[in-house]
Design an enzyme around this catalytic site. Structure first.
Site, PDB file in Angstrom:
ATOM      1  N   HIS A   1       0.802  -1.226   0.000  1.00 18.27           N
ATOM      2  CA  HIS A   1       0.000   0.000   0.000  1.00 18.27           C
ATOM      3  C   HIS A   1       0.831   1.271   0.000  1.00 18.27           C
ATOM      4  CE1 HIS A   1      -4.146  -1.422   0.567  1.00 18.27           C
ATOM      5  NE2 HIS A   1      -3.644  -2.402   1.297  1.00 18.27           N
TER       6      HIS A   1
ATOM      7  N   LYS B   1       0.782  14.536   1.129  1.00 17.17           N
ATOM      8  CA  LYS B   1      -0.589  14.826   0.686  1.00 17.17           C
ATOM      9  C   LYS B   1      -0.793  16.333   0.449  1.00 17.17           C
ATOM     10  CE  LYS B   1      -2.442  10.698   2.973  1.00 17.17           C
ATOM     11  NZ  LYS B   1      -2.976   9.948   1.839  1.00 17.17           N
TER      12      LYS B   1
END
Length: 844
Positions: A375, A572
């Protein structure tokens, strides 16, 4: 007068509705009172709102139990392959409404509650969200459990029953403050403890070698201490099917909870010390692992739940099979990232040490049992354990890993004769520096399949992160793009939009999201576009009311809702979003009459407690909000909102209300993302980079319905290879310079020029996530977003097309891909016997 006719009871045609399963309004109301009275020991006069919620929850649980028990019974009797999903997190969200929807009994229950004089929504709001996950990894696991049941795939999820969740987030003076998440404080009506299936888990100690009665070399692990794992089961119901799979979560308890010998000599704490230390293992989700004690607890947690789970699978298997020889034919065990990778060594130990298998046979079973999902593309997120910690805590497993590695490196030598560098790169043991066990390497060696979670992510695994393993085992690698369940993320969270879709195309899309394609033609229907936009406005008004109630801030529901909700992390790039806000603010200050599309910026997300820069970004967001929201020169043109305590319930409110979805990570850093999918499914348009699943979303919805900006992955790599100098962008862009200077001089921090210096210096002198390189492209694209929003009719058309073209991104599709390509698992429909009162008696 004729005498009355008497009919024998066994011939009476009257059917009595059972209080445990009946669905008439009268029966439901009676069942609610029964559960309040007999399960909770309360009367309506003394019951709290939580008592009434609990009674409602038990009444709903009664109606799914026959499906759950029938599912378990069918699995016990059937020789089917079972999927075992091992995950350190399951971010489930509240159960109540989801189960009502899956059982198709929402309306009668709502009516029964209201006819009883109660407020249905007030009771729903009493439910504490299970604190079992941190973010995308745990939410994906929850979506996959939903889809496994909906697709009727025999499955069981295994994880940890954390007593306290990650933390509840409060904002004080702009800073994140972590508050204990007491989600179990008032009990959990959806779980059932199964202490009869407890498992013993060993830690520490030493190993002893010996020869058994057949003169075979064996190893015995003599532990330093042991812990009991107690399973707690929660039913995970499929949507309008009879399948209810089990999520089994493990709680740690001491093997001996009370030491009378210590108690008798006055050592009262010592009498319960083992209980306290043992239960620490499942006390809290993801402790701060900056310190050695934190790292040890993380490893303890991971091994604890993996060992319990594998022992449990072996127990279940041997109840139906004479040996473990065919274990891998009956089980596919999916490792959800590296957290459960210790399972490779633990299954080998259970086979060799506990079941007397020889190495080769045990290894064949093990490597054909596990499949590994990666992931992350961030090297620091690929878990490595120092040998000093690993060997002290799991001495037998370190021996097994050394043996696995020795045999594996012999294989590598055959493939790459004389290539010492290749041996170093592939070794499970990192021999440099302090020496580590590389868990991703163990997972790759010990699994028959390895997958990424978006097309770009998988290609980057092959070409970069796991390149050496891909060259050695290309047949193991495949892509399985993530998905989300439309049941929770559309039907439950956005009922208005779901109803509008069903009106036009029926409800088959709820189980087959590809059917949303039928909605595409309605994008050209002006009346439907107007209806669509009206629904969006109503949802935004709901969020506006929530914001006002929580933060006492009034926002304009007609403004563009620009939303970024996700874990706070530098990659992010929430701070890139802040740079855009400051840019707009700077423009207004220079031109008070600027014609600007009104915009409400909404942030949400938690920072890891030990992650200083992420917590400082939260402070920056709130500090900018404090200035912008109170500057009369800005008025209603810009509002900045940070909504605290991001979780599933929060997401259910925010995703449907968003107009624009911020998916702005540095290209090549986000593995996939699932928030991007939830936003698009709810009609939000995306501004994003070509990163993670953004690439596939843009392909699906059309480039014309996606606001693209920024460097590509290849350009990011090339810029760094050439020697990226972020200050060059600062010096060449006057607007960027003005924005950073405004922050660095203390304008947003009451004149304190030092507060945000770490962020500014990081951007000017390092900028590892290349915000400054992407700044101008981002600002220009945001200007285009503002212009596009002014044409509401066209915006509505793009929104409808976004939803219509998102069929690929269902977790049902993801799970079907896993079943077809990796697990080779087949559906097994469940039959549920009808209730007959004449049979409602115990027969053993």
């Amino acid at each position: 007068m004729n005498p009355p006719i008497t009919i024998p009871l066994d011939q009476c045609p009257i059917i009595v509705e059972d209080d445990r399963t009946g669905l008439s309004i009268e029966t439901i109301r009676r069942a609610l009172l029964d559960n309040l009275y007999y399960v909770l020991g309360k009367t309506p006069e003394t019951a709290t709102k939580n008592d009434l919620y609990m009674a409602l929850a038990y009444t709903v649980r009664d109606r799914l139990l026959k499906r759950w028990l029938s599912t378990q019974l069918t699995y016990r009797k059937s020789p089917v392959k079972t999927v075992s999903y091992l995950s350190a997190e399951f971010l489930l969200g509240p159960h109540l409404v989801n189960n009502l929807i899956s059982l198709n009994i929402y309306d009668p229950f709502k009516k029964a509650i209201e006819e009883s004089g109660l407020n249905f929504q007030e009771l729903v709001d009493q439910e504490e969200e299970p604190g079992l996950g941190n973010g995308g990894l745990g939410r994906l696991a929850a979506c996959y459990m939903d889809s496994l049941s909906t697709l009727e795939i025999p499955a069981i999820g295994y994880g940890i029953r954390y007593e306290f969740g990650i933390f509840d987030q409060e904002i004080k003076d702009g800073w994140q403050v972590e508050i204990t998440d007491k989600w179990l404080q008032y009990g959990n009506p959806w779980e059932i403890a199964r202490p009869e299936f407890a498992k013993l888990v060993k830690f520490g100690g030493h190993t002893e070698s010996y020869y058994d009665q057949d003169h075979v070399y064996r190893v015995r692990w003599v532990p330093g201490y042991t812990v009991n794992g107690i399973p707690y089961d929660t039913p995970i119901l499929g949507y309008r099917v009879n399948t209810a799979n089990t999520l089994r979560l493990w709680k740690a308890e001491a093997s001996e909870s009370f030491n009378f010998e210590r108690f008798n000599v006055g050592d009262y704490y010592g009498a319960v010390r083992d209980k306290v230390s043992s239960e620490t293992i499942t006390k809290v989700l993801y402790p701060n692992d900056e310190q050695i004690q934190g790292k040890e607890l993380r490893l303890e947690q991971q091994f604890f739940f993996v060992s319990c789970s594998l022992q449990d699978m072996i127990r279940i298997h041997l109840n139906k099979n004479v040996s473990l020889d065919n274990f891998y034919e009956m089980w596919s065990v999916q490792l959800n990232d590296t957290h459960p990778a210790i399972g490779v060594a633990e299954l080998m130990r259970l086979l060799i040490d506990e079941n007397n298998y020889d190495w080769d046979k045990a290894w064949n079973i093990t490597k054909n049992t596990f499949a590994y999902t990666n992931h992350t593309l961030l090297p620091e997120a690929l878990e490595k354990w120092p040998l000093s910690i690993f060997g002290r805590m799991l001495p037998r497993h370190l021996e097994i890993i050394y043996a696995i590695n020795e045999r594996f490196l012999d294989e590598v030598r055959i493939h790459y004769p004389g290539d010492v560098d290749k041996l170093t790169k592939l070794s499970i043991i990192d021999e440099s520096g302090n020496k580590y066990v590389r868990m991703a390497h163990l997972a790759c060696v010990g699994s028959f399949a390895i997958n990424g979670v978006a097309a770009l992510h998988t290609e980057l695994l092959k070409s970069d992160v796991l390149q050496d393993f891909y060259e050695l085992y290309p047949e193991k690698f495949s892509n399985k793009t993530n998905g989300v369940t439309p049941r929770r993320w559309m039907v439950l969270s956005n009922p208005r939009m779901s109803f509008a879709i069903c009106e036009k195309i029926g409800d088959s899309w709820i189980k087959n999201l590809d059917h949303l394609k039928q909605l595409e033609g309605y994008a050209e229907d002006g009346g439907f576009r107007h209806y669509w936009q009206q629904i969006k406005k109503e949802v935004k008004q709901d969020l506006t009311s929530y914001i006002h109630s929580k933060l006492d801030i009034i926002v304009n529901p007609d403004s563009l809702f620009d939303v970024q909700v996700k874990r706070i992390h530098e990659y992010k790039r929430q701070h890139l979003n802040v740079l855009n806000i400051v840019t707009l603010y700077h423009r207004i200050k220079n031109n008070p009459n600027l014609d600007l599309t009104p915009r409400t910026f909404i942030f949400g997300g938690k920072a890891a407690p030990g992650y200083f820069m992420a917590k400082l970004i939260i402070k920056l967001i709130n500090s900018v909000a404090d200035v912008v929201n109170h500057d009369p020169a800005v008025g209603d043109r810009i509002k900045v909102i940070f909504l605290p305590d991001y979780n599933v319930t929060f997401g259910q409110r925010v995703y449907p209300a968003a107009d624009i979805s911020e998916q702005i990570s540095t290209a090549g850093k986000e593995a996939s993302g699932t928030g991007n999918m939830k936003f698009s499914l709810n009609g939000a348009l995306t501004i994003g980079t070509l990163d993670g699943a953004n690439v596939e979303i843009r392909e699906a919805v059309g480039a014309e319905n996606f606001f693209l900006f920024g460097l590509t992955t290849e350009e990011v790599y090339a810029a760094k290879a050439q020697g990226y100098v972020p200050r060059d962008y600062y010096n060449s862009d006057e607007e960027l310079k003005a924005v950073l200077d405004l922050i660095s001089t203390g304008f947003f921090s009451h004149g304190d020029a030092e507060l945000f210096r770490p962020i500014v210096d990081n951007l000017l002198y390092g900028d590892p996530y290349m915000l400054l390189a992407d700044y101008r492209s981002y600002i220009d694209t945001q200007d285009a977003v503002g212009c596009a929003y002014r044409d509401q009719d066209h915006w509505g058309r793009m929104s409808i097309l976004n939803v219509a073209r998102m069929g690929k991104f269902s977790s049902d599709r993801s799970i079907q891909d896993y079943c077809n390509d990796i697990w080779k698992a087949k559906p097994l429909p469940i039959e549920v016997p009808e209730y007959f009162q004449s049979q409602a008696m115990l027969k053993v």
